[in-house]
Design a protein around this motif. Structure first.
Motif, mmCIF file in Angstrom:
data_model
loop_
_atom_site.group_PDB
_atom_site.id
_atom_site.type_symbol
_atom_site.label_atom_id
_atom_site.label_comp_id
_atom_site.label_asym_id
_atom_site.label_seq_id
_atom_site.Cartn_x
_atom_site.Cartn_y
_atom_site.Cartn_z
ATOM 1 N N LEU A 90 4.439 11.128 -3.185
ATOM 2 C CA LEU A 90 5.571 11.710 -2.469
ATOM 3 C C LEU A 90 6.896 11.453 -3.174
ATOM 4 O O LEU A 90 7.789 12.296 -3.155
ATOM 5 N N VAL A 91 7.040 10.273 -3.769
ATOM 6 C CA VAL A 91 8.251 9.959 -4.555
ATOM 7 C C VAL A 91 7.795 9.275 -5.845
ATOM 8 O O VAL A 91 8.151 8.129 -6.113
ATOM 9 N N GLN A 92 7.004 9.967 -6.621
ATOM 10 C CA GLN A 92 6.364 9.356 -7.783
ATOM 11 C C GLN A 92 7.380 8.681 -8.704
ATOM 12 O O GLN A 92 8.441 9.213 -8.976
ATOM 13 N N ASN A 93 6.994 7.474 -9.139
ATOM 14 C CA ASN A 93 7.864 6.685 -10.008
ATOM 15 C C ASN A 93 6.941 5.854 -10.893
ATOM 16 O O ASN A 93 6.326 4.895 -10.437
ATOM 17 N N GLY A 120 9.277 22.101 5.199
ATOM 18 C CA GLY A 120 10.547 21.459 4.909
ATOM 19 C C GLY A 120 10.606 19.973 5.183
ATOM 20 O O GLY A 120 11.694 19.383 5.132
ATOM 21 N N ALA A 121 9.483 19.347 5.456
ATOM 22 C CA ALA A 121 9.479 17.904 5.724
ATOM 23 C C ALA A 121 9.725 17.130 4.431
ATOM 24 O O ALA A 121 9.176 17.455 3.387
ATOM 25 N N GLY A 122 10.557 16.103 4.521
ATOM 26 C CA GLY A 122 10.849 15.257 3.374
ATOM 27 C C GLY A 122 9.730 14.260 3.138
ATOM 28 O O GLY A 122 8.839 14.089 3.981
ATOM 29 N N PRO A 123 9.761 13.541 2.003
ATOM 30 C CA PRO A 123 8.668 12.613 1.657
ATOM 31 C C PRO A 123 8.431 11.511 2.688
ATOM 32 O O PRO A 123 7.295 11.198 3.022
ATOM 33 N N TRP A 124 9.512 10.920 3.222
ATOM 34 C CA TRP A 124 9.325 9.818 4.172
ATOM 35 C C TRP A 124 8.871 10.327 5.526
ATOM 36 O O TRP A 124 8.114 9.661 6.230
ATOM 37 N N ARG A 125 9.330 11.524 5.893
ATOM 38 C CA ARG A 125 8.851 12.114 7.145
ATOM 39 C C ARG A 125 7.372 12.448 7.036
ATOM 40 O O ARG A 125 6.604 12.243 7.976
ATOM 41 N N ILE A 126 6.958 12.954 5.876
ATOM 42 C CA ILE A 126 5.539 13.251 5.647
ATOM 43 C C ILE A 126 4.712 11.969 5.739
ATOM 44 O O ILE A 126 3.639 11.942 6.346
ATOM 45 N N LEU A 127 5.253 10.897 5.150
ATOM 46 C CA LEU A 127 4.523 9.625 5.157
ATOM 47 C C LEU A 127 4.288 9.126 6.579
ATOM 48 O O LEU A 127 3.153 8.790 6.943
ATOM 49 N N PHE A 128 5.368 9.084 7.385
ATOM 50 C CA PHE A 128 5.272 8.451 8.701
ATOM 51 C C PHE A 128 4.785 9.366 9.821
ATOM 52 O O PHE A 128 4.336 8.876 10.859
ATOM 53 N N THR A 129 4.864 10.674 9.610
ATOM 54 C CA THR A 129 4.422 11.583 10.675
ATOM 55 C C THR A 129 3.132 12.337 10.339
ATOM 56 O O THR A 129 2.539 12.945 11.212
ATOM 57 N N VAL A 130 2.733 12.279 9.061
ATOM 58 C CA VAL A 130 1.513 12.995 8.660
ATOM 59 C C VAL A 130 0.501 12.045 8.022
ATOM 60 O O VAL A 130 -0.606 11.867 8.545
ATOM 61 N N ALA A 131 0.871 11.425 6.902
ATOM 62 C CA ALA A 131 -0.097 10.629 6.135
ATOM 63 C C ALA A 131 -0.630 9.434 6.928
ATOM 64 O O ALA A 131 -1.850 9.245 7.043
ATOM 65 N N ILE A 132 0.265 8.615 7.473
ATOM 66 C CA ILE A 132 -0.184 7.428 8.211
ATOM 67 C C ILE A 132 -0.949 7.790 9.483
ATOM 68 O O ILE A 132 -2.036 7.248 9.721
ATOM 69 N N PRO A 133 -0.431 8.717 10.332
ATOM 70 C CA PRO A 133 -1.219 9.097 11.514
ATOM 71 C C PRO A 133 -2.585 9.678 11.176
ATOM 72 O O PRO A 133 -3.569 9.408 11.872
ATOM 73 N N GLY A 167 0.815 -1.216 0.000
ATOM 74 C CA GLY A 167 0.000 0.000 0.000
ATOM 75 C C GLY A 167 0.843 1.259 0.000
ATOM 76 O O GLY A 167 0.538 2.232 -0.701
ATOM 77 N N ILE A 168 1.917 1.254 0.790
ATOM 78 C CA ILE A 168 2.804 2.421 0.839
ATOM 79 C C ILE A 168 3.492 2.623 -0.514
ATOM 80 O O ILE A 168 3.602 3.759 -1.003
ATOM 81 N N ILE A 169 3.931 1.522 -1.122
ATOM 82 C CA ILE A 169 4.556 1.631 -2.449
ATOM 83 C C ILE A 169 3.561 2.210 -3.459
ATOM 84 O O ILE A 169 3.913 3.103 -4.254
ATOM 85 N N LEU A 170 2.337 1.718 -3.443
ATOM 86 C CA LEU A 170 1.309 2.233 -4.357
ATOM 87 C C LEU A 170 1.056 3.725 -4.121
ATOM 88 O O LEU A 170 0.875 4.494 -5.072
ATOM 89 N N TYR A 171 1.049 4.119 -2.867
ATOM 90 C CA TYR A 171 0.733 5.507 -2.514
ATOM 91 C C TYR A 171 1.858 6.472 -2.873
ATOM 92 O O TYR A 171 1.615 7.507 -3.502
ATOM 93 N N VAL A 172 3.078 6.139 -2.490
ATOM 94 C CA VAL A 172 4.174 7.101 -2.682
ATOM 95 C C VAL A 172 4.636 7.193 -4.127
ATOM 96 O O VAL A 172 5.177 8.228 -4.532
ATOM 97 N N THR A 173 4.432 6.122 -4.924
ATOM 98 C CA THR A 173 4.924 6.140 -6.307
ATOM 99 C C THR A 173 3.862 6.548 -7.320
ATOM 100 O O THR A 173 4.166 6.709 -8.506
ATOM 101 N N ARG A 174 2.618 6.720 -6.875
ATOM 102 C CA ARG A 174 1.558 7.086 -7.809
ATOM 103 C C ARG A 174 1.811 8.474 -8.385
ATOM 104 O O ARG A 174 2.574 9.267 -7.809
ATOM 105 N N PRO A 175 1.166 8.816 -9.532
ATOM 106 C CA PRO A 175 1.337 10.158 -10.095
ATOM 107 C C PRO A 175 0.966 11.224 -9.062
ATOM 108 O O PRO A 175 -0.107 11.181 -8.477
ATOM 109 N N GLY A 176 1.875 12.149 -8.830
ATOM 110 C CA GLY A 176 1.647 13.176 -7.824
ATOM 111 C C GLY A 176 1.978 12.726 -6.423
ATOM 112 O O GLY A 176 1.766 13.453 -5.454
#
Length: 219
Positions: free
Chosen positions: A48-51, A129-142, A37-46
């Protein structure tokens, strides 16, 4: 009723097998599903680390495996279960296959709940100034934790249902007990005893998950 009393040890052993398979599958499927789920979320278009490449592969994998009927999936996954856990039949093999099948559904649930987090909250974290992984674990998931718990609760209920089918590969559990000692031997009391206990398990899990999600969402 006499037959049910006679089968008491087998009945409670089957109940423990159901709990074991559900717990094993939840841990395995829950962890794998969270990663997917995290891979699907962060790599999707737009994201956090789209790929585009990784996103395409991940989506193809989920869309390929998730629609496979579980009865067929059990047969397909048996060689893989044998390679990983050492056996292709039995309770542990059944639990492993259930967890593997659930991981793809959980992955999509995790992605959907993460996507539902307000873009404004994500942008606010980025602006500070939060990076993508910090946003994921401190904002998106909570922010999505309450709905995620409800999603996992739904999956646990589905896992309990799937343990009933694991009897086809010698998985045991209440489903197999109801079929072998109840349905096939024309013992409705035995069959309904297993059904009622499964319903009790499902009700307890649903109640616990709803209560926990409500508590988190009130914070």
């Amino acid at each position: 009723m006499d037959r049910l009393i006679e089968l008491g040890p087998e009945f409670w052993a089957a109940a423990l097998e159901t709990l074991y398979m559900t717990s094993f599958a939840l841990v395995l499927g829950g962890v794998l599903g969270l990663v997917i789920g995290i891979i699907l979320y962060v790599t999707r278009p737009g994201g956090l680390v789209q790929n585009a490449f990784v996103s395409t592969i991940a989506n193809l994998a989920v869309n390929f495996f998730r629609p496979i009927p579980f009865v067929i999936f059990m047969a397909v996954a048996q060689p893989f279960a044998r390679a990983v856990v050492g056996v292709g039949i039995g309770t542990t093999a059944g639990a492993f296959i259930i967890g593997l099948a659930a991981a793809f559904a959980i992955g999509r649930i995790v992605e959907q709940h993460l996507v539902s987090v307000s873009p404004g909250v994500i942008e606010a974290a980025r602006s500070m100034g939060a990076g993508p992984w910090r946003i994921l674990f401190t904002v998106a998931i909570p922010e999505s934790l309450g709905p995620l718990i409800l999603g996992y609760t739904f999956i646990v209920v589905a896992l309990i249902d799937m343990t009933a089918m694991a009897g086809l590969i010698g998985g045991g559990g209440l489903g197999a007990f109801a079929q072998i000692y109840g349905f096939r031997q024309f013992e409705p009391v035995v069959m309904w005893a297993a059904i009622v206990l499964i319903v009790v398990f499902v009700h307890f899990v649903q109640l616990l998950g709803t209560k926990l999600a409500r508590k988190i969402m009130r914070r």
